[in-house]
Design a protein around this motif. Structure first.
Motif, PDB file in Angstrom:
ATOM      1  N   ARG A  33       6.004  -2.636   0.901  1.00  0.00           N
ATOM      2  CA  ARG A  33       4.945  -1.588   0.489  1.00  0.00           C
ATOM      3  C   ARG A  33       4.770  -2.110  -1.070  1.00  0.00           C
ATOM      4  O   ARG A  33       3.829  -1.899  -1.765  1.00  0.00           O
ATOM      5  CB  ARG A  33       5.351  -0.227   0.548  1.00  0.00           C
ATOM      6  CG  ARG A  33       5.286   0.351   1.985  1.00  0.00           C
ATOM      7  CD  ARG A  33       5.186   1.923   1.924  1.00  0.00           C
ATOM      8  NE  ARG A  33       4.917   2.304   3.357  1.00  0.00           N
ATOM      9  CZ  ARG A  33       4.888   3.642   3.545  1.00  0.00           C
ATOM     10  NH1 ARG A  33       4.823   4.527   2.524  1.00  0.00           N
ATOM     11  NH2 ARG A  33       4.900   3.818   4.797  1.00  0.00           N
ATOM     12  N   THR A 236      -7.042  -0.416   8.608  1.00  0.00           N
ATOM     13  CA  THR A 236      -5.791   0.123   7.795  1.00  0.00           C
ATOM     14  C   THR A 236      -4.663  -0.747   7.836  1.00  0.00           C
ATOM     15  O   THR A 236      -3.580  -0.219   7.593  1.00  0.00           O
ATOM     16  CB  THR A 236      -5.786   1.687   8.280  1.00  0.00           C
ATOM     17  OG1 THR A 236      -5.150   1.618   9.585  1.00  0.00           O
ATOM     18  CG2 THR A 236      -7.098   2.347   7.972  1.00  0.00           C
ATOM     19  N   GLY A 238      -1.826  -2.067   6.454  1.00  0.00           N
ATOM     20  CA  GLY A 238      -1.089  -2.392   4.861  1.00  0.00           C
ATOM     21  C   GLY A 238      -0.181  -3.463   4.804  1.00  0.00           C
ATOM     22  O   GLY A 238      -0.148  -4.414   5.774  1.00  0.00           O
TER      23      GLY A 238
END
Length: 348
Positions: A33, A236, A238
């Motif tokens: 992330r 979506t 990520g």
């Protein structure tokens, strides 16, 4: 120390190290992330450095300008940020690792720990065979530990082929599998029943362990495929799911693994029938274990058929594969614990 005691200690150690490997892969995925944030920060730093260099270039080009010295002075050390790349080039201190480098480091640590855990598990399985003086596949405890060895070994081969993204689910499965084996399924070494004194015992159970391991690997890939496909459909995806290949490629990989497992499972059932005739005088008797093995075969046959049907490719076929994996595990655990039959000797 007896071989049986050494086997138990080695398998318990493998559970601990598999858990550590799972933790490393968890941190590897979690750190993904920060990779995008690191990239944005690096781009901003490069823009700042370019802005710092621009006045110096202007001053050098305008040699006749009376404020040339002033412009050059503004580009000197006092005007530069101490965190700029220009300062870091002249520094003796090592630069901190980027998020991508940290993620890579944790991933490599996870693989290294997995190799150590696999070595412990192999030592435990071999010691168990020495203690029992037979092929160690006579009960749920031995079948589970052997299957985990096959699954993790296959994963390490796939990791060398660029599929390290399987490390997280595989180490979780190995931790849970070996953990259940040493706590719930464990039985002491004991002589096997007469029905197991046959060469077909070795053939049938070994084929079941290999095909079952392939079903598990294919099932894990299918689960990740469905998660990735759902994210792609919603737009979506990520940084975390971005570590996985494209959904279409994962679907193909899962199909190839399950297509490899299916004929092996077919051979497992056939070999079991021959063994049943040798042990009990009949090829097929609708014993609970035999029945659910056939149900597993039918479900995966439906999966392979669905893969060749236009309207059932992709997610629908993937759901059938997961159903087949669930039935396989029910056949292995649920049937042994809930039903009585001729295979009851394989219980805990």
């Amino acid at each position: 120390m007896t071989a049986q005691t050494f086997s138990s200690l080695a398998l318990v150690t493998s559970v601990v190290i598999y858990a550590l490997a799972f933790s490393m892969h968890t941190v590897e995925w979690a750190s993904a992330r920060k990779i995008r944030a690191d990239k944005i920060s690096l781009d901003a730093t490069d823009t700042e450095a370019a802005a710092v260099r621009e006045p110096a270039l202007v001053g050098a080009a305008d040699a006749t300008s009376p404020d040339r010295v002033e412009r050059v002075d503004r580009s000197g050390p006092a005007a530069r940020s101490p965190q700029s790349p220009v300062d870091r080039l002249g520094s003796d201190q090592p630069e901190p690792l980027t998020a991508r480098q940290r993620s890579e480091t944790f991933g490599r640590m996870g693989v290294s720990l997995t190799i150590i855990a696999l070595a412990c598990a192999i030592a435990g399985v071999v010691a168990r065979g020495i203690a029992a003086d037979r092929w160690p596949l006579a009960n749920m405890f031995e079948f589970t530990t052997m299957a985990m060895v096959i699954i993790v070994s296959a994963y390490l081969v796939l990791a060398r082929m660029g599929m390290r993204w399987l490390g997280l689910p595989v180490t979780l499965l190995a931790t849970v599998g070996n953990g259940l084996a040493v706590t719930v399924f464990y039985v002491a070494v004991a002589p096997v029943v007469p029905a197991l004194h046959s060469v077909w015992f070795f053939i049938h159970i070994t084929a079941a362990a290999v095909s079952g391991s392939a079903f598990n690997i294919g099932g894990l890939i299918t689960i990740l495929y469905l998660i990735k496909k759902r994210a792609e459909d919603k737009g979506t995806v990520g940084a975390v799911l971005g570590r996985l290949p494209e959904a279409k490629r994962m679907d193909v990989i899962a199909y190839r693994v399950l297509a490899f497992a299916f004929p092996l499972w077919t051979f497992t059932i056939a070999a079991g029938s021959i063994w049943a005739e040798y042990a009990w005088g009949r090829y097929w008797g609708w014993d609970p274990k035999e029945t659910w093995a056939l149900v597993t075969w039918v479900i995966f046959a439906c999966y392979l058929h669905a893969r060749s049907t236009a309207g059932w490719k992709g997610a629908r076929a993937g759901m059938i594969a997961i159903l087949g994996l669930a039935v396989f595990w029910f056949n292995f655990i649920g049937v042994n614990l809930l039903f009585a039959g001729l295979h009851s000797y394989a219980g805990v």
